[in-house]
Design a protein around this motif. Structure first.
Motif, PDB file in Angstrom:
ATOM      1  N   ASN B 102       0.796  -1.259  -0.028  1.00  0.00           N
ATOM      2  CA  ASN B 102      -0.214   0.053   0.059  1.00  0.00           C
ATOM      3  C   ASN B 102       0.834   1.152   0.112  1.00  0.00           C
ATOM      4  O   ASN B 102       0.669   2.272  -0.790  1.00  0.00           O
ATOM      5  N   ILE B 103       1.910   1.190   0.738  1.00  0.00           N
ATOM      6  CA  ILE B 103       2.767   2.512   0.989  1.00  0.00           C
ATOM      7  C   ILE B 103       3.462   2.775  -0.450  1.00  0.00           C
ATOM      8  O   ILE B 103       3.816   3.852  -0.739  1.00  0.00           O
ATOM      9  N   ALA B 104       3.839   1.562  -0.845  1.00  0.00           N
ATOM     10  CA  ALA B 104       4.738   1.681  -2.080  1.00  0.00           C
ATOM     11  C   ALA B 104       4.104   1.804  -3.223  1.00  0.00           C
ATOM     12  O   ALA B 104       4.578   2.395  -4.230  1.00  0.00           O
ATOM     13  N   TYR B 105       3.034   2.062  -3.147  1.00  0.00           N
ATOM     14  CA  TYR B 105       2.065   2.004  -4.603  1.00  0.00           C
ATOM     15  C   TYR B 105       2.237   3.154  -5.298  1.00  0.00           C
ATOM     16  O   TYR B 105       2.733   3.422  -6.564  1.00  0.00           O
ATOM     17  N   VAL B 112       9.698   4.511  -9.507  1.00  0.00           N
ATOM     18  CA  VAL B 112      10.906   4.728  -8.535  1.00  0.00           C
ATOM     19  C   VAL B 112      11.415   3.195  -8.434  1.00  0.00           C
ATOM     20  O   VAL B 112      10.637   2.421  -8.199  1.00  0.00           O
ATOM     21  N   PRO B 113      12.721   3.346  -8.689  1.00  0.00           N
ATOM     22  CA  PRO B 113      13.284   1.819  -8.570  1.00  0.00           C
ATOM     23  C   PRO B 113      13.160   1.122  -7.323  1.00  0.00           C
ATOM     24  O   PRO B 113      13.157   1.689  -6.103  1.00  0.00           O
ATOM     25  N   LYS B 114      13.289  -0.170  -7.334  1.00  0.00           N
ATOM     26  CA  LYS B 114      12.603  -1.057  -6.089  1.00  0.00           C
ATOM     27  C   LYS B 114      13.742  -0.910  -4.850  1.00  0.00           C
ATOM     28  O   LYS B 114      12.995  -0.640  -3.916  1.00  0.00           O
ATOM     29  N   PRO B 115      14.978  -0.933  -5.347  1.00  0.00           N
ATOM     30  CA  PRO B 115      15.664  -0.872  -3.919  1.00  0.00           C
ATOM     31  C   PRO B 115      15.361   0.419  -3.223  1.00  0.00           C
ATOM     32  O   PRO B 115      15.134   0.629  -2.041  1.00  0.00           O
ATOM     33  N   GLU B 118      11.956   0.204  -1.281  1.00  0.00           N
ATOM     34  CA  GLU B 118      11.863  -0.214  -0.340  1.00  0.00           C
ATOM     35  C   GLU B 118      12.515   0.611   0.732  1.00  0.00           C
ATOM     36  O   GLU B 118      11.907   0.619   1.898  1.00  0.00           O
ATOM     37  N   GLN B 119      13.573   1.297   0.457  1.00  0.00           N
ATOM     38  CA  GLN B 119      14.023   2.336   1.476  1.00  0.00           C
ATOM     39  C   GLN B 119      13.179   3.061   1.973  1.00  0.00           C
ATOM     40  O   GLN B 119      13.115   3.457   3.317  1.00  0.00           O
ATOM     41  N   ARG B 120      12.350   3.761   1.086  1.00  0.00           N
ATOM     42  CA  ARG B 120      11.559   4.890   1.570  1.00  0.00           C
ATOM     43  C   ARG B 120      10.435   4.353   2.061  1.00  0.00           C
ATOM     44  O   ARG B 120      10.017   4.974   3.217  1.00  0.00           O
ATOM     45  N   VAL B 121       9.932   3.282   1.687  1.00  0.00           N
ATOM     46  CA  VAL B 121       8.574   2.515   2.796  1.00  0.00           C
ATOM     47  C   VAL B 121       9.387   2.115   3.985  1.00  0.00           C
ATOM     48  O   VAL B 121       8.509   2.760   5.046  1.00  0.00           O
ATOM     49  N   LEU B 151      -1.743   7.632   5.979  1.00  0.00           N
ATOM     50  CA  LEU B 151      -0.705   8.765   6.106  1.00  0.00           C
ATOM     51  C   LEU B 151       0.699   8.318   5.671  1.00  0.00           C
ATOM     52  O   LEU B 151       1.236   9.112   4.826  1.00  0.00           O
ATOM     53  N   GLY B 152       1.062   7.161   5.726  1.00  0.00           N
ATOM     54  CA  GLY B 152       2.363   6.578   5.262  1.00  0.00           C
ATOM     55  C   GLY B 152       2.306   6.706   3.697  1.00  0.00           C
ATOM     56  O   GLY B 152       3.253   7.040   3.205  1.00  0.00           O
ATOM     57  N   ARG B 153       1.117   6.225   3.316  1.00  0.00           N
ATOM     58  CA  ARG B 153       1.032   6.053   1.609  1.00  0.00           C
ATOM     59  C   ARG B 153       1.272   7.665   1.279  1.00  0.00           C
ATOM     60  O   ARG B 153       1.513   7.887  -0.037  1.00  0.00           O
TER      61      ARG B 153
END
Lengths: 276, 370
Positions: B102-105, B112-115, B118-121, B151-153
């Protein structure tokens, strides 16, 4: 005491209903494995004295049964794909977009159900001839779509009405396109509805008889329903054991599909995404 | 750096109007919000505040007028391209995705590239205490946790403008107070523009830099919480802001004074309203002095609240005043008592137009009540 008696009565009744429903199916299976000579014995035997699969073998190797089976599979799958694809997008449009005549359109779609299919067959046949697709599987796909689509549209519409607008809005704000939001969010939420609609459409096409009888008269395009009838029932004779074996084999794909998809139908995902 | 940031998150509504068919929801809205500001759109349900927010998000199109974000007119810009994030009242979490998904969507949709994703999530989850919940599905979370995920999303994208549509209304009172404090801290930390829709004046008063009060599609007043409370622009704002609500006494101007059966208040200097004009006097519950004063009243009801008591006073003319009184004051229903006013803190409105009239009063003489 009274409660127990009521329970017993209820159970007896339920089993009676099951028996009445299931008996013809059981009889079908039993008949299909009886040797020819045992079929008309009086009094009839319930358990076959001898089990044989000769009818199945004959059907598979000596008749065009497999061709009909192939036709039915292509026909039902194609109809299902077309109907579900169009109905899913159409239902989404009817639920989400505001345009003049939207409600009217949705109601008009049901209008096709007011006319008995017998009335529609001849005009449809003439249209197929005019389109140059008469006597082909395609003509049946088109014909089945005309009566499966309205129902599918309504079924999916009610499913989609249950999906909160905010989910799609959130996806849009999060950067998805309309189509992206549809595939990422709407489709997974509507999946139980899409599966039951597919199931409905597939069964409808699989069992359809009347249109197939009128619109197609070549073995190359005959589905199982008319093919088997045509092959085994003549004016003088009905090949009962072959017919029963064919019936068993016709039922198998549906049973497999049902067994496979049933868990999707009852799985309540979607719950808990939105509060309030 | 903060200056560049402010110009970035500036939001402007110019002559924005929104109608659904013949139903006009927002009329001629002019509103300029500075970058980094926390602005609440406050009003009763149906006042057009949510529609205003949705127009800013791009989920509704204005019938006329223009909306700009960071100096760019966005009327024709798709929601996803406006660089705004929105928290919905229903949270609108994607039920089939985990908290992390959800947050990464929004990041995924922006390529945004995967690594990095993940870091930002991970970072967003840490700042909202969601790290433990990342692999759960939304339905396995409590209301407060779902709220945090929503909120995180929004947070993970680092957008120019945050849009929040009554985000706390589904939480219980205790959690709501807690989340209010967290939102204030969050805003102070990231200094982005927050536009917050609510019908709860407490939320608006406690969190906002400025409040836009709306009613029936019309902006009533746009000012700091203190301005809206101390100088309400009209009768609607006066009645809507403050709990208990402001007491409104209908009277009339005559011989250089405001007249009501229970009280007369002489105007001081300036240009007092013309004689015969119908007026409304506004008294905040805390601006009445009990025990001494020129006016008489009878106590109808006393509600002790522990730290204070709320008193209903019957005054002449059939009106009832709601007064905030010190808890130590010995008051009992049925008693008669004297009362007076803090004349510097009174509000006067035109009874016809509802607009505020700037007028000063002189303290009434003791005899005026007789």
């Amino acid at each position: 005491m009274k409660r127990i008696a009521g329970r017993i009565a209820f159970n007896l009744f339920a089993w009676l209903v099951v028996f009445v429903t299931a008996f013809p199916l059981v009889w079908m299976v039993i008949t299909s494995v009886k040797p020819q000579f045992e079929l008309f014995r009086i009094p009839p035997t319930f358990w076959p004295e001898q089990i044989t699969f000769e009818h199945y073998a004959r059907l598979l190797w000596e008749t065009p049964f497999l061709l009909y089976m192939r036709n039915s599979l292509i026909l039902s799958t194609a109809t299902t794909v077309v109907v579900v694809a169009v109905a899913t997008l159409g239902a989404h449009s009817l639920v989400r977009f505001r345009y003049p005549g939207r409600e009217k359109l949705a109601q008009l779609v049901l209008f096709t159900y007011l006319l008995p299919s017998v009335v529609l067959i001849l005009p449809l046949y003439l249209m197929m001839v005019w389109l140059g697709v008469a006597n082909s599987l395609l003509s049946l796909v088109i014909a089945y779509t005309t009566f499966a689509l309205p129902y599918a549209l309504w079924l999916l519409r009610s499913f989609m009405q249950g999906i909160p607008d905010d989910l799609e809005n959130a996806a849009l704000v999060d950067g998805a396109t309309r189509m992206g939001a549809f595939f990422d969010v709407i489709l997974p939420q509507a999946l139980p509805g899409i599966i039951s609609t597919s199931l409905f459409t597939f069964i409808l096409s699989w069992n359809e008889y009347l249109y197939a009888l009128v619109l197609v008269n070549t073995d190359a395009a005959r589905p199982l329903t008319t093919g088997v009838m045509n092959m085994l029932i003549s004016a003088f004779n009905i090949e009962w054991s072959l017919l029963m074996a064919a019936s068993v084999m016709m039922s198998i794909p549906l049973i497999i599909i049902f067994a496979f998809l049933q868990k999707f139908l009852t799985r309540g995902f979607g719950a808990g995404g939105v509060k309030g | 750096m903060s200056d560049a940031r402010s110009a970035d998150g500036e939001v402007r509504f110019e002559k924005v109007r929104k109608a659904f068919g013949t139903n006009v929801v927002v009329r001629e809205l002019d509103l300029a919000i500075r970058g980094g500001e926390f602005v609440s759109l406050l009003g009763p349900s149906g006042c057009g505040k949510t529609t205003t927010l949705r127009m800013l998000a791009g989920l509704e199109f204005p019938t006329s007028g223009s909306i700009s974000i960071g100096g760019r007119v966005v009327n024709e810009v798709a929601p996803g391209a406006r660089d705004v994030a929105m928290v919905f009242q229903s949270y609108a979490l994607y039920p089939h995705m985990t908290v992390a998904e959800n947050i990464a969507y929004p990041l995924r949709k922006r390529g945004v590239p995967k690594p990095e994703r993940e870091q930002r999530v991970q970072r967003a989850a840490e700042s909202l205490h969601l790290t433990e919940l990342l692999s759960r599905k939304p339905r396995q979370l409590s209301g407060g946790q779902q709220q945090r995920v929503a909120l995180g999303r929004a947070l993970v994208r680092d957008p120019r403008v945050f849009l929040l549509d009554e985000p706390l209304s589904n939480l219980d009172a205790k959690l709501r107070a807690h989340m209010r404090a967290e939102l204030i801290e969050l805003h102070a930390r990231i200094r982005r523009t927050f536009i917050y829709v609510t019908h709860d004046q407490l939320e608006a008063m406690t969190m906002s830099d400025r409040i836009a009060v709306m009613h029936e599609g019309v902006l009533q007043q746009f000012g700091t919480p203190a301005e809206v409370y101390n100088r309400p622009a009209n009768l609607f704002v006066a009645g809507f802001i403050g709990a208990p609500t402001m007491n409104l006494l209908h009277g009339q101007a005559a011989e250089g004074a405001f007249h009501h059966p229970a009280l007369g208040l002489p105007f001081a200097g300036g240009s007092p309203p013309a004689s015969g004009q119908r007026l409304v006097l506004g008294l905040r519950p805390e601006d009445v002095v009990l025990g001494t004063g020129p006016f008489a009243a009878r106590i109808r009801l006393v509600e002790p609240h522990g730290h204070e008591q709320i008193v209903q006073l019957d005054i002449e003319g059939g009106d009832t005043l709601t007064i905030r009184a010190d808890a130590a004051l010995p008051l009992a229903a049925g008693e008669a008592l004297r009362w007076g006013l803090r004349t510097a803190r009174l509000h006067l409105f035109n009874a016809e137009s509802g607009g505020r009239i700037d007028a000063a009063f002189t303290a009434p003489a003791e005899a005026a009540a007789a």
